[in-house]
Design a protein around this motif. Structure first.
Motif, PDB file in Angstrom:
ATOM      1  N   TYR A 160       0.760  -1.264  -0.082  1.00 19.61           N
ATOM      2  CA  TYR A 160      -0.222  -0.184   0.351  1.00 19.61           C
ATOM      3  C   TYR A 160       0.834   0.784   0.199  1.00 19.61           C
ATOM      4  O   TYR A 160       1.935   0.944   0.523  1.00 19.61           O
ATOM      5  N   ASP A 187      -2.944   0.086  -4.507  1.00 15.19           N
ATOM      6  CA  ASP A 187      -2.394  -1.062  -4.048  1.00 15.19           C
ATOM      7  C   ASP A 187      -2.404  -1.821  -4.807  1.00 15.19           C
ATOM      8  O   ASP A 187      -2.870  -1.854  -5.922  1.00 15.19           O
ATOM      9  N   TRP A 223      -4.332   1.479   4.604  1.00 17.07           N
ATOM     10  CA  TRP A 223      -5.188   0.158   4.181  1.00 17.07           C
ATOM     11  C   TRP A 223      -6.778   0.914   4.350  1.00 17.07           C
ATOM     12  O   TRP A 223      -7.746   0.047   4.449  1.00 17.07           O
TER      13      TRP A 223
END
Length: 232
Positions: A160, A187, A223
């Motif tokens: 990420y 991502d 995330w």
């Protein structure tokens, strides 16, 4: 009692120093590190503390195959060599799809840190590596985490990253928690195969938006963001 504890600690430190001094190949370095259970998440909180159970990593035995530079900016475009810094392996995983070594190498120099996921053959020969974590200190001494990662039991890795949209590099040391920047979350998913090679399988990009450096500090994980993915 306190004296006995102190002596035990000092002996333990001396023992580890002696072991590290004897490590001259990658295989020995891997074997010295205890296993970490899968799945694993590289949370931001962990990046604030230098790993304790680390072992010197003889990275120079791999020549120029491993990128041991450190990042100086949020876009990860400016780097400096790690020659005078710390290079150690502090995590080791047990692969579920083959016989190879896989672990995490910690790189540190002054106020910047970086982590690499590395793989090697059972004899310690280089196979592959992937940058999975990057942190840098702002001018106010606050650490910003700009890249994080996860690995699951099927040897899938997700990295990420929040990347500035500006083409002009933004150095960590020139910012503070209140600094604003426009950036894009990305991502990227990888699969580690049975030989330890790391292959990119998917990339998900999100709509760029304005952030504050504060959004990348403390225990805030990338995330957990609420960014909107771009439509393919």
């Amino acid at each position: 009692m306190k004296k006995e504890i102190l002596i035990t600690i000092l002996l333990g430190i001396f023992f580890l120093q002696q072991l590290n001094a004897q490590i001259n190949n990658v295989k020995d370095a891997f074997l010295m590190v205890p296993f970490t259970q899968l799945p694993y998440e590289g949370i931001a909180e962990e990046s604030l503390i230098k790993p304790r159970a680390s072992v010197f990593f003889p990275y120079k035995t791999w020549g120029d195959k491993l990128d041991t530079t450190l990042r100086l900016d949020y876009g990860l475009t400016i780097s400096v060599p790690i020659d005078d810094g710390d290079c150690s392996i502090f995590r080791r995983f047990s692969p579920t799809n083959g016989q190879y070594f896989i672990g995490v190498v910690y790189l540190g120099l002054v106020d910047n840190t970086r982590k690499l996921l590395v793989t090697a053959t059972s004899e310690g020969e280089f196979v592959d590596f992937l940058e999975v974590s990057v942190q840098g200190f702002t001018k106010t001494g606050v650490e910003a985490t700009i890249k994080q990662w996860k690995i699951d039991a099927d040897m899938r890795v997700t990295v990420y990253q929040v990347k500035p949209t500006s083409t002009t590099p933004i150095r960590f040391e020139d910012t503070s928690p209140q600094t604003k920047m426009n950036a894009q979350r990305i991502d990227t998913r990888y699969q580690i195969d049975e030989t330890g090679h790391i292959k990119k399988i998917k990339e998900i990009k999100y709509r760029p938006q304005d952030y504050m450096v504060l959004d990348f500090t403390e225990n805030r994980n990338i995330w957990d963001g609420k960014e909107q993915p771009l439509v393919p």
